[in-house]
Every structure is written in structure tokens, then in C-alpha cells.
Design a protein around this motif. Structure first.
Motif, PDB file in Angstrom:
ATOM      1  N   UNK A  69       0.800  -1.222   0.000  1.00  0.00           N
ATOM      2  CA  UNK A  69       0.000   0.000   0.000  1.00  0.00           C
ATOM      3  C   UNK A  69       0.837   1.278   0.000  1.00  0.00           C
ATOM      4  N   UNK A  70       2.172   1.153   0.032  1.00  0.00           N
ATOM      5  CA  UNK A  70       2.992   2.368   0.082  1.00  0.00           C
ATOM      6  C   UNK A  70       4.317   2.181  -0.654  1.00  0.00           C
ATOM      7  N   UNK A  71       5.028   3.279  -0.830  1.00  0.00           N
ATOM      8  CA  UNK A  71       6.253   3.283  -1.622  1.00  0.00           C
ATOM      9  C   UNK A  71       7.377   2.483  -0.975  1.00  0.00           C
ATOM     10  N   UNK A  72       7.553   2.621   0.330  1.00  0.00           N
ATOM     11  CA  UNK A  72       8.668   1.959   1.007  1.00  0.00           C
ATOM     12  C   UNK A  72       8.591   0.441   0.888  1.00  0.00           C
ATOM     13  N   UNK A  73       7.430  -0.101   1.215  1.00  0.00           N
ATOM     14  CA  UNK A  73       7.267  -1.552   1.108  1.00  0.00           C
ATOM     15  C   UNK A  73       7.273  -2.013  -0.341  1.00  0.00           C
ATOM     16  N   UNK A  74       6.802  -1.171  -1.261  1.00  0.00           N
ATOM     17  CA  UNK A  74       6.826  -1.530  -2.682  1.00  0.00           C
ATOM     18  C   UNK A  74       8.265  -1.763  -3.145  1.00  0.00           C
ATOM     19  N   UNK A  75       9.168  -0.893  -2.745  1.00  0.00           N
ATOM     20  CA  UNK A  75      10.576  -1.050  -3.103  1.00  0.00           C
ATOM     21  C   UNK A  75      11.148  -2.357  -2.564  1.00  0.00           C
ATOM     22  N   UNK A  76      10.818  -2.655  -1.304  1.00  0.00           N
ATOM     23  CA  UNK A  76      11.346  -3.860  -0.672  1.00  0.00           C
ATOM     24  C   UNK A  76      10.769  -5.119  -1.327  1.00  0.00           C
ATOM     25  N   UNK A  77       9.465  -5.134  -1.563  1.00  0.00           N
ATOM     26  CA  UNK A  77       8.833  -6.305  -2.174  1.00  0.00           C
ATOM     27  C   UNK A  77       9.371  -6.567  -3.580  1.00  0.00           C
ATOM     28  N   UNK A  78       9.511  -5.508  -4.347  1.00  0.00           N
ATOM     29  CA  UNK A  78      10.019  -5.664  -5.710  1.00  0.00           C
ATOM     30  C   UNK A  78      11.438  -6.211  -5.689  1.00  0.00           C
ATOM     31  N   UNK A  79      12.254  -5.688  -4.802  1.00  0.00           N
ATOM     32  CA  UNK A  79      13.644  -6.132  -4.673  1.00  0.00           C
ATOM     33  C   UNK A  79      13.730  -7.569  -4.162  1.00  0.00           C
ATOM     34  N   UNK A  80      12.758  -7.978  -3.359  1.00  0.00           N
ATOM     35  CA  UNK A  80      12.776  -9.312  -2.760  1.00  0.00           C
ATOM     36  C   UNK A  80      12.238 -10.398  -3.692  1.00  0.00           C
TER      37      UNK A  80
END
Length: 298
Positions: free
Chosen positions: A28-39
Motif C-alpha cells: 500500500x505504500x512506496x517503502x514496502x513496494x521497493x522492498x517487495x520488488x527487490x525481494x
């Protein structure tokens, strides 16, 4: 530097054919989006579950199109590889025109690549209307959170043979109408297996057993911080990946790895209920007629 190839509908189909499990999470937000995509998360869903995990509500009903657009706009720019799906919230697809308007906003303003809606064969005319206009659609069967006031509570669906057979029919009809993806929530593992076998499109499970083409969970659930978890109402299919993890990214990578290997979900996180399912294949069923479509416009 190696170029990252974004996932699309064709790639999801290829993964299904190749037997490669699809790992999905909400965001739902930018910070977690970056982490999920990278993971390595393959599919990210901006779900109306934000009404419960972000806003603290008891249901998803109050969530609006504006809110899903906002959260999608936060997530979309951060994704290099993951495929972004956004929920059509409660009653935003009650008519053909409203469904198209909401989908246009989620895709043009929110940056989503696909929209998701809940419901069975009765939604076939909506799915078809969107699909022929270039909107990729994810259908959602089983436990449907937007129908909680109709169902009475959140509980396992498809327990009885008649209900299971109806769900098999619904899956076939929605795919024929043009759905590109199917989510199955909170159903017996055997039913999840049967639907996956007959489905021509990738099937993502959440509490639907290990035989689906992929899995999805709510991000806050796997991090053990969602309201349901903290209130002691953790669903059976939820697993805490923060347990023993050195970081949030490590927890998400562990989830992706277990989905890919088939280690998740195991019996502990599945519903193994007896089903007879006498008929080997769903019977042929016609798509909604023009009269049905016309009634939706009213």
C-alpha cells in the motif's frame, strides 16, 4: 547492469505452464513496494484490505476508488519487475459504466496493470465488458470480503459439494468471459486443486491449498503486525515470516522462497475438508445475455 524485465500477463501464463509458482503480496505504500520488488515478489496487489490493515476498519466495505487510486500511485512508480493489480472496491463495479470508469482511474491514475473484482458468474458481463476494452481482469472466488455482510462472517467457502460445484462453474465462466487471473480465497485444498486443473488462466490462492499456481498473503500478516494478528484473530492460512528473520526484506524473501519451492502452504496452513465432487468437469454454462448486461446499466 542487467536489465530487469517487468512481469506481464503473458509472463504469468508462461510461469503457470512452466510450473513456476507465482509469489504475490499486498502492498500500500512506496517503502514496502521497493522492498517487495527487490525481494522478488511477482505480483503486488493494492487490495481493499487497506481498509482493515491500514485504516483499522472491521471490513473492506468503506474503501473508495479514490483511496485505492491513491495507494496505487504510491506503489506503482517503485516497481521495476513486479506486476501491479488493484482492487475495484465495494460497488465500484455495480454497473458496466461504473466498472469501466473505476478501472480507467486505477490504470491511468493509479498505474495498475490489472483490476480485481469479487463475485462469480454474475460478474461475467462485467468481466467481458472490461476485457474487450483492454482491461486485464483478475476474478476472485471463495471468501469474498466485500460480501461479508451478505455472508454473515469470514468463513471457509465451498465446504459442501453443491457449493464446490458452483465454484467450479464460476471459475470456468469467468475465464470464458475474459478474466486473465483468478484468486481463490479460503476454500478446501481439494477444491483449490480441482479449480486450478480446469482453469485456463493462472490461479492464485490465499488459504486455497498448495495446488494453485501461486499464493498471495497480506503483507502485514506475514510480518505479524496486522490488526487481525494483534487481536488474536489470525487466519489459519497466515504464517509469520518475521519469526527468525533478520529484517523485513529477509522475511519477504523467505516467503517468496517458500512459495516458489512449494513449502508454503503446508497442511497446517490449509483447509483439508472432504469433498465428493462427483462430476469430473463443470457443465457448460452460457455467459450472461444481453438482457442481463442491459439491466446492469440501469
Amino acid at each position: 547492469m542487467e536489465t530487469v524485465k517487468p512481469i506481464n500477463v503473458a509472463e504469468l501464463r508462461r510461469m503457470r505452464v512452466a510450473g513456476e509458482k507465482i509469489a504475490s503480496l499486498t502492498c500500500y505504500d512506496a517503502s514496502f513496494a521497493l522492498v517487495e520488488d527487490r525481494a522478488g515478489v511477482d505480483v503486488i496487489l493494492v487490495g481493499d484490505s487497506l481498509g482493515m490493515v491500514m485504516q483499522g476498519g472491521n471490513t473492506t466495505t468503506p474503501v473508495t476508488v479514490d483511496q485505492v487510486v491513491y495507494h496505487s500511485k504510491c506503489v506503482a512508480p517503485q516497481l521495476k519487475r513486479a506486476f501491479l493489480v488493484a482492487d475495484l472496491p465495494f460497488l465500484s463495479y455495480a454497473t458496466l459504466e461504473r466498472a469501466l470508469d473505476a478501472s480507467q482511474r486505477l490504470m491511468q491514475e493509479g498505474g495498475a496493470k490489472m483490476v480485481k473484482l469479487e463475485g462469480g458468474r454474475e460478474q461475467a458481463s462485467i468481466v467481458e465488458y472490461l476485457a474487450v476494452r483492454g482491461v486485464p481482469v483478475c476474478a476472485h472466488l471463495g471468501l469474498q470480503p466485500q460480501f461479508v455482510h451478505k455472508m454473515g462472517n469470514f468463513k471457509v467457502q465451498g465446504r459442501e459439494d453443491a457449493a464446490a460445484e458452483a465454484m467450479l462453474h464460476d471459475a470456468k465462466v469467468l475465464a470464458e468471459a475474459g478474466a486473465d487471473l483468478l484468486v481463490l480465497e479460503c476454500i478446501p485444498s481439494e477444491l483449490g486443486r480441482r479449480i486450478t486443473e480446469i482453469s485456463p488462466v493462472p490461479v492464485i490462492g490465499i488459504g486455497a491449498g498448495p495446488s494453485t499456481d501461486g499464493q498471495i498473503l497480506v503483507l502485514q500478516d506475514i510480518l505479524d503486525i496486522s490488526p487481525l494478528v494483534t487481536l488474536g484473530r489470525k487466519p489459519r492460512f497466515v504464517k509469520n515470516y518475521m519469526d527468525g528473520a533478520a529484517s523485513i526484506e529477509a522475511a519477504i524473501r523467505a516467503y517468496v522462497a517458500e512459495v516458489k519451492s512449494g513449502a508454503y502452504p503446508d497442511a497446517e496452513h490449509s483447509f483439508d475438508l472432504p469433498l465428493t465432487l462427483q462430476s469430473p468437469e463443470p457443465k457448460a454454462m452460457k455467459l450472461p445475455t444481453a438482457k442481463v448486461a442491459a439491466r446492469r446499466k440501469k
